[in-house]
Scaffold this motif. Sequence first.
Motif, short mmCIF file in Angstrom:
data_model
loop_
_atom_site.label_atom_id
_atom_site.label_comp_id
_atom_site.label_asym_id
_atom_site.label_seq_id
_atom_site.Cartn_x
_atom_site.Cartn_y
_atom_site.Cartn_z
N LEU A 142 0.84 -1.20 0.00
CA LEU A 142 0.00 0.00 0.00
C LEU A 142 0.87 1.25 0.00
O LEU A 142 0.59 2.22 -0.72
CB LEU A 142 -0.94 0.01 1.20
N THR A 143 1.93 1.25 0.79
CA THR A 143 2.84 2.39 0.84
C THR A 143 3.42 2.65 -0.55
O THR A 143 3.48 3.81 -1.00
CB THR A 143 3.96 2.14 1.86
N GLU A 144 3.83 1.59 -1.25
CA GLU A 144 4.38 1.73 -2.60
C GLU A 144 3.33 2.26 -3.57
O GLU A 144 3.62 3.13 -4.39
CB GLU A 144 4.94 0.40 -3.09
N ALA A 147 2.73 5.91 -2.86
CA ALA A 147 3.89 6.69 -3.31
C ALA A 147 3.83 6.89 -4.82
O ALA A 147 4.09 8.00 -5.31
CB ALA A 147 5.19 6.00 -2.91
N ALA A 148 3.46 5.85 -5.55
CA ALA A 148 3.36 5.98 -7.01
C ALA A 148 2.28 6.98 -7.41
O ALA A 148 2.49 7.82 -8.29
CB ALA A 148 3.08 4.61 -7.64
N VAL A 149 1.13 6.90 -6.76
CA VAL A 149 0.02 7.81 -7.07
C VAL A 149 0.39 9.24 -6.74
O VAL A 149 0.16 10.16 -7.55
CB VAL A 149 -1.26 7.38 -6.31
N THR A 150 0.96 9.46 -5.55
CA THR A 150 1.27 10.83 -5.16
C THR A 150 2.42 11.41 -5.98
O THR A 150 2.38 12.59 -6.34
CB THR A 150 1.57 10.92 -3.65
N GLN A 151 3.40 10.60 -6.29
CA GLN A 151 4.52 11.07 -7.11
C GLN A 151 4.04 11.43 -8.51
O GLN A 151 4.46 12.44 -9.08
CB GLN A 151 5.63 10.03 -7.17
N PHE A 155 2.61 15.31 -5.84
CA PHE A 155 2.11 15.62 -4.50
C PHE A 155 3.02 15.02 -3.45
O PHE A 155 3.49 13.89 -3.60
CB PHE A 155 0.69 15.04 -4.35
N ALA A 156 3.30 15.77 -2.39
CA ALA A 156 4.14 15.29 -1.29
C ALA A 156 3.27 15.10 -0.06
O ALA A 156 2.94 16.07 0.62
CB ALA A 156 5.27 16.27 -1.00
#
Length: 175
Positions: A142-144, A147-151, A155-156
């Motif tokens: 989920l973290t990965e 991270a992919a969606v926000t990157q 978005f940070a």
Amino acid sequence: MTSGAKHGTGEIMLEHRDHDHDHCARDAIAHAEAISAAEGLRFTEQRRKVLAALAESHVPASAYEVIDRLAADGPRPAPVSVYRALEFLVEHGFAHRIESRNAYIACSRGPEGHDKPGHGAATVFLLCENCGAAGEASSAALTEALAAVTQAAGFAPSAPIIEIRGLCARCRKAG
């Protein structure tokens, strides 16, 4: 009802209300003491008391519920001192704020799950709408994905926290 995460698996168990919280409270406080010592943080007696009050139950508590818990064992603390302690505990990953409930809960992840908000694994809360229990877990997958969606969006995230409301297994079983 309480929560507990099987560390490292992302699997959540919701336990019975008669669950012995003493073990959870001791672990939460020992974890906060160890991290505070390692990072040079001031883990004051007031912060320790607030964390212990949160660790009494795995049901999220408002700041005023924390005050009531503390007042049961001594003088009633000033709200500002409890809010400051809660801010410290959340800032350093020893507790979490459940936004949808405007409440707080002691972090149930051990040292391997110690991440300051915004600096590591996403936290998932499973919130039972019937009994109030909150289960906590993290998931590398989920973290990965987050991270992919926000990157991709540029978005940070500062607090990768997801709240999922529903019914825990015990409440579903009870009908």
